[in-house]
Enzyme design. Structure first.
Site, PDB file in Angstrom:
ATOM      1  N   VAL A  51       0.836  -1.205   0.000  1.00 17.55           N
ATOM      2  CA  VAL A  51       0.000   0.000   0.000  1.00 17.55           C
ATOM      3  C   VAL A  51       0.866   1.247   0.000  1.00 17.55           C
ATOM      4  O   VAL A  51       0.566   2.243  -0.669  1.00 17.55           O
ATOM      5  CB  VAL A  51      -0.951  -0.021   1.209  1.00 17.55           C
ATOM      6  N   ALA A  52       1.954   1.227   0.732  1.00 21.60           N
ATOM      7  CA  ALA A  52       2.834   2.393   0.797  1.00 21.60           C
ATOM      8  C   ALA A  52       3.489   2.669  -0.545  1.00 21.60           C
ATOM      9  O   ALA A  52       3.768   3.830  -0.881  1.00 21.60           O
ATOM     10  CB  ALA A  52       3.909   2.172   1.865  1.00 21.60           C
TER      11      ALA A  52
ATOM     12  N   ASP B 259     -11.651  19.323 -42.060  1.00 20.13           N
ATOM     13  CA  ASP B 259     -13.019  19.816 -41.871  1.00 20.13           C
ATOM     14  C   ASP B 259     -14.043  19.068 -42.710  1.00 20.13           C
ATOM     15  O   ASP B 259     -15.238  19.260 -42.528  1.00 20.13           O
ATOM     16  CB  ASP B 259     -13.102  21.315 -42.184  1.00 20.13           C
TER      17      ASP B 259
ATOM     18  N   ASP C 145      -4.663  21.599 -43.132  1.00 15.02           N
ATOM     19  CA  ASP C 145      -5.367  21.964 -44.350  1.00 15.02           C
ATOM     20  C   ASP C 145      -5.164  23.451 -44.578  1.00 15.02           C
ATOM     21  O   ASP C 145      -4.651  24.162 -43.713  1.00 15.02           O
ATOM     22  CB  ASP C 145      -6.853  21.635 -44.198  1.00 15.02           C
TER      23      ASP C 145
ATOM     24  N   THR D 261      -4.087  14.561   2.419  1.00 16.60           N
ATOM     25  CA  THR D 261      -3.239  15.750   2.539  1.00 16.60           C
ATOM     26  C   THR D 261      -2.518  16.111   1.248  1.00 16.60           C
ATOM     27  O   THR D 261      -2.262  17.287   0.988  1.00 16.60           O
ATOM     28  CB  THR D 261      -2.203  15.554   3.664  1.00 16.60           C
TER      29      THR D 261
END
Length: 917
Positions: A288-289, A633, A335, A732
């Site tokens: 976990v750490a 486009d 373009d 924190t």
């Protein structure tokens, strides 16, 4: 009997074969199909629609968020915690996984609607001839063999071959070419591709002028539009560089966590002689750490902030990780029309009798002959309209015609009145003919006389003229006059301008000629109009910024090479004579030839491109290790937009197809917004490295306490609990990390070259700084704080500190000192990681006010965990006294000062200035 030729679209016949053969192969006649036959063919060929292949479902997308490499590591940690009897920890880790997955899914959820948007390009109704009668039928019911009737303003419903008449067609959805092209049933020359065939028209394009009749030869997915739809569906998006790097980081973290956990599990049981249960708790705690639980939500939130910031700079991103990808972009394939240019035609100048006249908007001028006659003809020989508005002139109809009307209005012509009288005074319209390359109207003038007004291709129109109008009056056209016109035309055309010629003559009677050829002979030549799609004023500066940033720009357009080259030169993309190649040339190249072209030709323009051309270019550039942004486009751009690292669509002038296929949509259609987005991407990349450094720096002080516990064989109690680690990782450190993601751009961010595609966020210098420099300093401080509290209470190694023992309260205070110490060190680390080299004085202490607010929250959150009884029970903390708080106050200064000294050494060695940045 020979088999009919197969077309490039896979049809069992050639749509450009002799018209009688084509009609025979299609089983139709010039009176059209019968209704029963049309219904039978509809069953045979299916509806004239774009079909969509189903994409991945939302359940699969959601499941992907739960199987991310870091998420899998957290699942493993939760399982171990549950198996070790730590139910609260397991629930907390699962909550982290679920919340992050749901947030990421909400941000990433995007329906695959590109093909749906293609359907919108087909009009609802079409005019056809069936059984010799004109009928209006649903466009979806068109079948091969139908006779399609076309006129100005019609959107074409299927691919068809003209059998009579001629039209001008806006092909930009398929080719990207800004100018309408002529199509005529009288084919003059063979074409190299169907899109260039003079007698073929295609589904999804728009008739801007003329009238024609055509036979449908392809519908639905067999059309060019359907081919693009199929190509778009086959192109799958690639994993972004950030996703690759996060996955790589997850593997690294997993390797470190698993190796450390297994190694110290073995060490704890075999060497330190810890009970197996304690050793298992230790291994889970170590895992976990080592896992930064807050990393994924922090990255996700930072990217979301980047997306919102880009939106304020007129760039809308549809995928979070694209923010970081933009920062590594080193090639932009752009373009021309609408991106580099304004996407609208304007008259650059008029030419007549060897003189030029430049229109000036909003200022009327007195113009004499022959310009007055030229302007009058431009207004008469037009089907477009303009209307005055607060922003200027609103245009309707053919872009070139409406531009001529606006220029004439600016030069004093009463265009609005002429438009009102057009239908009343016009006696005959000879539609634009793509073969003849001209258009003529017969108009009754106020004096009652009938006049012919013509416009068209200058040299072809000049050939129909016998006289010329000059400032001195009208006279016979001489060889010198013809040469002067030719020179002016070639000069303007060579500059990338579209040139139109104008002529007129008075009719011999009051009725227009039935034969067009008679109406258009013996004309009086008036002059020329040179039109352009002007570059956007802000593009030149944006291009210069790209060059300084080491970003290469390649123009890939459907327009003519000379036109694209002229615009590229004006905005600074090219400085000398660029290499101009066509899409057909690119498509015919071998892979090695294309790679060499893209590698060796720094100033390159690809004209007359098609969907395959853009795909080939994107694939070749990415194969060479480049990160590519591709603009587009039109419908034809959709496949390349999907394949590029960053597909950029135009939000204003672009099609819905392009917008759905793209990763980023520009609300102002401007190239400068792409450059602004690249800058934001670089800022986001830098800031991700800053907060990753900040998060990783706390891994070392979280791991060291467990090492002390294991190495002491349990004689030293655990200096930090797993729940306190979660309070740090998810409490924190989160807001300060997010605030680091809002750091402003560092000076010179667009002066440095793009980072290599393979360079990850995690690299050796960053890990050394985080784990071995900042991390060890923090570990030394917090470990010292832990022993300071425990030893001050009279503890000695091996003495019991569990619940019920005399030292239990002191032990809780000591673990709280470790937790508070890491929190205090976070403040110093936050200020230190705001920059990799510059000093804090250079960037300013208060330049990131969000960080100050984040630090305030961090302090208040830690105080709540330490002093509120309900939270004390959850996190195993105890209240700290004044002496401990005074010791903690020094921690941020020590961490910041040590890294400030390191950065000063780095600056001196690199020769960086010490003054303000």
């Amino acid at each position: 009997m020979t088999e009919p030729a197969t077309s490039p679209q896979g049809l069992p016949f050639d749509p450009e074969e002799r018209i009688d053969l084509l009609l025979g192969h299609l089983g139709t006649r010039r009176e059209g199909l019968g209704e029963r036959e049309a219904a039978r063919r509809l069953e045979q060929y299916g509806r004239n629609e774009i079909r969509r292949r189903e994409g991945r479902g939302w359940l699969r997308e959601l499941a992907r968020q739960f199987t991310h490499p870091l998420a899998l590591l957290l699942w493993a940690a939760a399982a171990l915690a549950a198996g070790g009897g730590m139910g609260a920890l397991a629930v907390a880790i699962v909550a982290v996984i679920v919340l992050n997955a749901l947030f990421a899914f909400a941000q990433e959820l995007q329906a695959e609607r590109a093909t749906e948007a293609l359907r919108e390009f087909l009009p609802p109704l079409a005019r056809v001839r069936r059984d010799g009668e004109v009928a209006e039928v649903p466009a979806s019911s068109l079948v091969p063999g139908d006779l399609l009737l076309l006129s100005e303003g019609d959107r074409i419903s299927a691919d068809a071959r003209l059998i009579s008449g001629s039209v001008e067609v806006d092909m930009s959805p398929l080719t990207g070419e800004s100018q309408p092209v002529g199509r005529s049933s009288a084919r003059v020359r063979p074409a190299s591709s169907p899109l260039e065939a003079e007698d073929l028209v295609f589904s999804g394009t728009l008739v801007t002028a003329g009238e024609a009749e055509a036979v449908v030869y392809a519908t639905g997915m067999s059309t060019q539009l359907g081919r693009i739809a199929a190509l778009t569906q086959r192109v799958r998006g690639e994993v972004s560089p950030l996703q690759v790097q996060v996955n790589r980081a997850a593997r690294l973290i997993a390797l470190v966590a698993v190796v450390a956990g297994v190694a110290f599990l073995a060490f704890g049981t075999l060497v330190a002689r810890l009970p197996l249960a304690d050793a298992l708790v230790f291994a889970i705690s170590l895992l976990v750490a080592n896992v930064p639980e807050g990393l994924l939500p922090t990255i996700t939130l930072a990217l979301a902030v980047g997306v919102r910031r880009m939106a304020r700079r007129r760039a809308l991103l549809k995928r979070l990780t694209a923010v970081e990808t933009l920062g590594s972009t080193d090639v932009i394939c752009t373009d021309k029309t609408g991106t580099l240019t304004e996407g609208r035609m304007v008259v650059s100048r008029f030419w007549a009798g060897g003189e030029e006249l430049v229109p000036e908007d909003g200022r009327e001028k007195e113009v004499g002959e022959p310009f007055s006659a030229l302007l009058r003809t431009a207004v008469r020989c037009s089907n477009a309209r303009i209307e005055r508005s607060a922003e200027g002139w609103e245009r309707r109809g053919d872009p070139s015609e409406s531009a001529l009307l606006a220029a004439a209005a600016a030069l004093g012509e009463d265009v609005e009145r002429a438009q009102e009288e057009r239908s009343e005074r016009r006696r005959r319209l000879y539609h634009f003919d793509a073969r003849l390359k001209r258009m003529t109207t017969a108009d009754e003038e106020p004096d009652g006389a009938l006049w012919y007004h013509s416009k068209g291709a200058p040299l072809e129109l000049l050939g129909r003229c016998a006289r010329v109008r000059t400032p001195e009056g009208e006279r016979p056209l001489s060889a010198a006059d013809r040469e002067a016109v030719r020179e002016a035309f070639e000069r303007y055309a060579g500059s990338g301008l579209r040139v139109l010629g104008f002529a007129e003559k008075r009719a011999g009677g009051m009725q227009p000629e039935e034969e067009r050829d008679l109406a258009e002979e013996g004309l009086t030549f008036l002059g020329l109009a040179a039109l352009e799609d002007p570059p956007r004023p802000e593009v030149a500066d944006a291009v210069a910024r790209c060059h300084r940033a080491g970003i290469r720009i390649i123009v890939v357009t459907g327009d003519h090479g000379l036109t694209a080259g002229a615009v590229a030169r004006r905005v600074g993309i090219v400085r000398g004579e660029p290499r101009i190649v066509t899409g057909a040339m690119v498509d015919g190249m071998k892979q090695a030839e294309l790679d060499a072209l893209l590698r060796e030709e720094r100033e390159l323009i690809v004209a007359r491109s098609n969907p395959e051309t853009k795909l080939h270019i994107v694939d070749a550039l990415r194969g060479e290790g480049h990160t590519v942004a591709m603009t587009g486009d039109g419908v034809n751009d959709a496949p390349a937009l999907r394949r590029a690292d960053i597909g950029v669509a135009m939000g204003g002038s672009g099609t819905e197809v392009a917008r759905e296929a793209a990763t980023m949509v520009l609300t102002d259609d401007s190239f400068s917004s792409i450059v602004a987005a690249v800058e934001e991407g670089r800022v986001v990349y830098d800031n991700i490295r800053k907060f990753v450094t900040y998060i990783f720096a706390h891994t070392t002080p979280e791991v060291v306490p467990f090492l002390i516990y294991a190495l002491s064989g349990g004689a030293v109690p655990l200096p930090l609990t797993v729940m306190q680690i979660l309070a740090i990782d998810l409490g924190t450190e989160t807001l300060p990390a997010l605030a680091l993601g809002r750091e402003p751009a560092e000076p010179g961010i667009m002066e440095r070259p793009p980072r290599p595609r393979g360079r990850g966020i995690l690299d050796r210098p960053m890990l050394v700084r985080a784990w071995l420099w900042l991390g060890l300093v923090e570990a030394a401080l917090v470990t010292g704080g832990f022993f300071y509290v425990l030893l001050s209470a009279g503890w000695s190694p091996g003495e019991a500190v569990g619940p019920g023992s005399p030292l239990h309260a002191s032990y809780l205070a000591a673990t709280t000192m470790t937790f508070a110490g890491i929190t205090a060190c976070q403040i110093g680390t936050a200020f230190a990681t705001r920059t990799s080299r510059a000093s804090l004085r250079q960037i300013g202490v208060f330049s990131n006010r969000l960080l100050l607010w984040g630090i305030l929250f961090e302090v208040l959150f830690a105080a709540a965990v330490i002093y509120l009884p309900p939270l004390q029970r959850i996190f195993g903390t105890g209240a700290l006294g004044v002496r401990e708080l005074l010791v903690l106050a020094a921690f941020p200064l020590v961490v910041w000062a040590t890294d400030e000294l390191r950065r000063a050494f780095v600056r001196r060695r690199a020769g960086w200035p010490e003054g303000p940045a």
